[in-house]
Design an enzyme around this catalytic site. Structure first.
Site, PDB file in Angstrom:
ATOM      1  N   TRP A  94       0.822  -1.221   0.000  1.00 45.36           N
ATOM      2  CA  TRP A  94       0.000   0.000   0.000  1.00 45.36           C
ATOM      3  C   TRP A  94       0.851   1.263   0.000  1.00 45.36           C
ATOM      4  CZ3 TRP A  94      -4.318  -0.377  -2.162  1.00 45.36           C
ATOM      5  CH2 TRP A  94      -5.074  -1.547  -2.056  1.00 45.36           C
ATOM      6  N   ASP A 116      -1.281   6.538   6.337  1.00 42.71           N
ATOM      7  CA  ASP A 116      -2.442   5.755   5.919  1.00 42.71           C
ATOM      8  C   ASP A 116      -2.754   4.786   7.061  1.00 42.71           C
ATOM      9  OD1 ASP A 116      -4.186   3.897   4.873  1.00 42.71           O
ATOM     10  OD2 ASP A 116      -2.983   3.421   3.102  1.00 42.71           O
ATOM     11  N   LYS A 130     -12.716  -1.259   7.075  1.00 41.66           N
ATOM     12  CA  LYS A 130     -12.021  -2.283   7.862  1.00 41.66           C
ATOM     13  C   LYS A 130     -12.339  -2.136   9.345  1.00 41.66           C
ATOM     14  CE  LYS A 130      -8.642  -1.900   4.305  1.00 41.66           C
ATOM     15  NZ  LYS A 130      -8.930  -3.140   3.622  1.00 41.66           N
TER      16      LYS A 130
HETATM   17  N1  PMP Z   1      -4.485   1.579   2.179  1.00 47.86           N
HETATM   18  C1  PMP Z   1      -4.585   0.418   2.853  1.00 47.86           C
HETATM   19  C2  PMP Z   1      -3.688   0.180   4.023  1.00 47.86           C
HETATM   20  C3  PMP Z   1      -5.502  -0.550   2.437  1.00 47.86           C
HETATM   21  O1  PMP Z   1      -5.590  -1.705   3.102  1.00 47.86           O
HETATM   22  C4  PMP Z   1      -6.340  -0.285   1.330  1.00 47.86           C
HETATM   23  C5  PMP Z   1      -7.401  -1.248   0.869  1.00 47.86           C
HETATM   24  N2  PMP Z   1      -7.295  -2.516   1.232  1.00 47.86           N
HETATM   25  C6  PMP Z   1      -6.176   0.929   0.657  1.00 47.86           C
HETATM   26  C7  PMP Z   1      -5.264   1.842   1.116  1.00 47.86           C
HETATM   27  C8  PMP Z   1      -7.019   1.253  -0.538  1.00 47.86           C
HETATM   28  O2  PMP Z   1      -8.263   1.563  -0.084  1.00 47.86           O
HETATM   29  P1  PMP Z   1      -9.534   1.717  -1.054  1.00 47.86           P
HETATM   30  O3  PMP Z   1      -9.819   0.380  -1.626  1.00 47.86           O
HETATM   31  O4  PMP Z   1     -10.578   2.222  -0.119  1.00 47.86           O
HETATM   32  O5  PMP Z   1      -9.178   2.733  -2.087  1.00 47.86           O
END
Ligand code: PMP
Length: 359
Positions: free
Chosen positions: A102, A171, A195
């Site tokens: 990520w 994040d 989450k």
């Molecule tokens: N950052 C993290 C740590 C994630 O786990 C995720 C999605 N699993 C995202 C960003 C992306 O999020 P989204 O699908 O809401 O765009």
């Protein structure tokens, strides 16, 4: 009614009392004779709900008054672009720490807008650790320092706040509200809600207000934090249902004893599962111990030919979605705030039994 233990990484399990409340008031919300799904965002009733939700979050995390709280659309991925668009200001470079997929994806997106200085990366070792702080090549001129507090896919979590002098951006999509944090150390925190907070559709942003002085030319209005802060997150129609679910989850956390209580419970749950994995010859976890995620426990079977059978039988045992992310393989148990300790116990019982039968 039969409910399974849902170990999926997100959209993830919600507290049962929250689901029950949604169910009980879905058709007639607050005696209005209509559903929250049908309620206008500019009504007095929704405005009150929105304000209470923000107040509860501010209380849960002790958010100082010089920080704005936003409830936005667009998920974590939109933040990958909004962060550089809004925080670069007159700078041309930003620092990124890569500890998993990520933060890697965020840095790739940021390259569209600025020079990205990857201060350190654990990519070569398969994202199983956090590079030592002494090895980070920090740029004191960077507009901000970005990292992902909990890497959902790789199961890596930072047990400390990075010691940097530039504005800190994080994040926290997969560990938001899972432990106490000192907001004052951060410039901006964002978290997709699906989450640990609510359902997909709302993304929470907490941002220090002095950071919002200008944006890159041609930044869309919808990607401009200042426009959202000036409009109390109602510049356009907000994701009202997700916002409402967040309000119920915040109330639930308060009833449980707040973030402190979540933290204690999460640590206990994670310790229990990791201790089991470590002492059982049949399974292993490959993340360096001090950086193991308390939220996403990745593990492998030593005999990988049993993976499919493990997944099939765990599903039959009402332990859902234990399959790891396709980029990492193996298994992953996501054990967010709403996963009760009984879910960990059920998983350990199943894993013990499976190991006995096939070990
Ligand atoms: N950052 C993290 C740590 C994630 O786990 C995720 C999605 N699993 C995202 C960003 C992306 O999020 P989204 O699908 O809401 O765009």
């Amino acid at each position: 009614m039969s409910r399974v233990y849902n170990f999926g990484a997100g959209p993830a399990t919600l507290p049962l009392p929250v689901l029950e409340q949604i169910q009980s008031e879905l058709l007639d919300w607050h005696n209005l004779g209509l559903s929250i799904l049908e309620l206008g965002h500019r009504t007095k009733e929704f405005t009150e709900l929105a304000e209470k939700t923000e107040a509860d979050l501010r209380e849960l995390l002790t958010i100082p008054s010089n920080y704005k709280v936003l409830f936005l659309h667009g998920g974590g991925r939109s933040q990958f672009a909004m962060v550089p668009m809004n925080l670069l200001q007159d700078k041309t470079s930003a620092d990124y720490l890569e500890t998993g997929i990520w933060s890697n994806l965020a840095s790739i997106e940021a390259k569209r807008y600025c020079h990205v200085n990857v201060v350190a990366s654990s990519k070569d070792s398969g994202y199983r650790t956090v590079p030592a702080v002494e090895t980070w090549s920090l740029n004191p001129q960077a507009a901000y320092f970005y990292y992902c507090d909990n890497e959902t896919v790789n199961g890596v979590e930072l047990p400390f706040v990075p010691p940097v002098t530039v504005p800190l951006v994080t994040d926290m999509s997969s560990n938001f509200l899972s432990r106490e944090i000192d907001i004052n150390k951060f410039g901006l925190i964002f978290a997709g809600a699906q989450k640990n907070v609510a359902i997909a559709g709302v993304t929470i942003v907490i941002v220090r207000d002095d950071l919002l002085t200008s944006v890159l030319p041609q930044t869309p209005s919808m990607f401009t934090y200042k426009i959202h802060t000036d409009n109390n997150s109602m510049y356009n129609t907000p994701p009202i249902f997700a916002w409402y679910v967040a309000s119920l989850v915040f109330e639930w956390i308060k009833k449980q004893g707040g973030v402190k209580q979540m933290q204690e419970q999460n640590q206990k749950k994670a310790n229990k599962l990791y201790q089991f994995i470590d002492q059982c010859d049949f399974y292993y976890n490959f993340v360096e111990k001090k950086f193991r995620s308390r939220m996403n426990v990745v593990f492998n079977l030593k005999d990988e030919t049993l993976n499919d059978l493990f997944l099939q039988q765990s599903t039959e045992a009402e332990l859902a979605f234990l399959k790891g992310h396709k980029l990492v393989g193996a298994m992953r148990a996501s054990i967010y705030n709403a996963m009760p300790e009984s879910g960990i116990d059920a998983l350990i019982n199943f894993m013990t039994d499976f190991a006995k039968r096939y070990g």
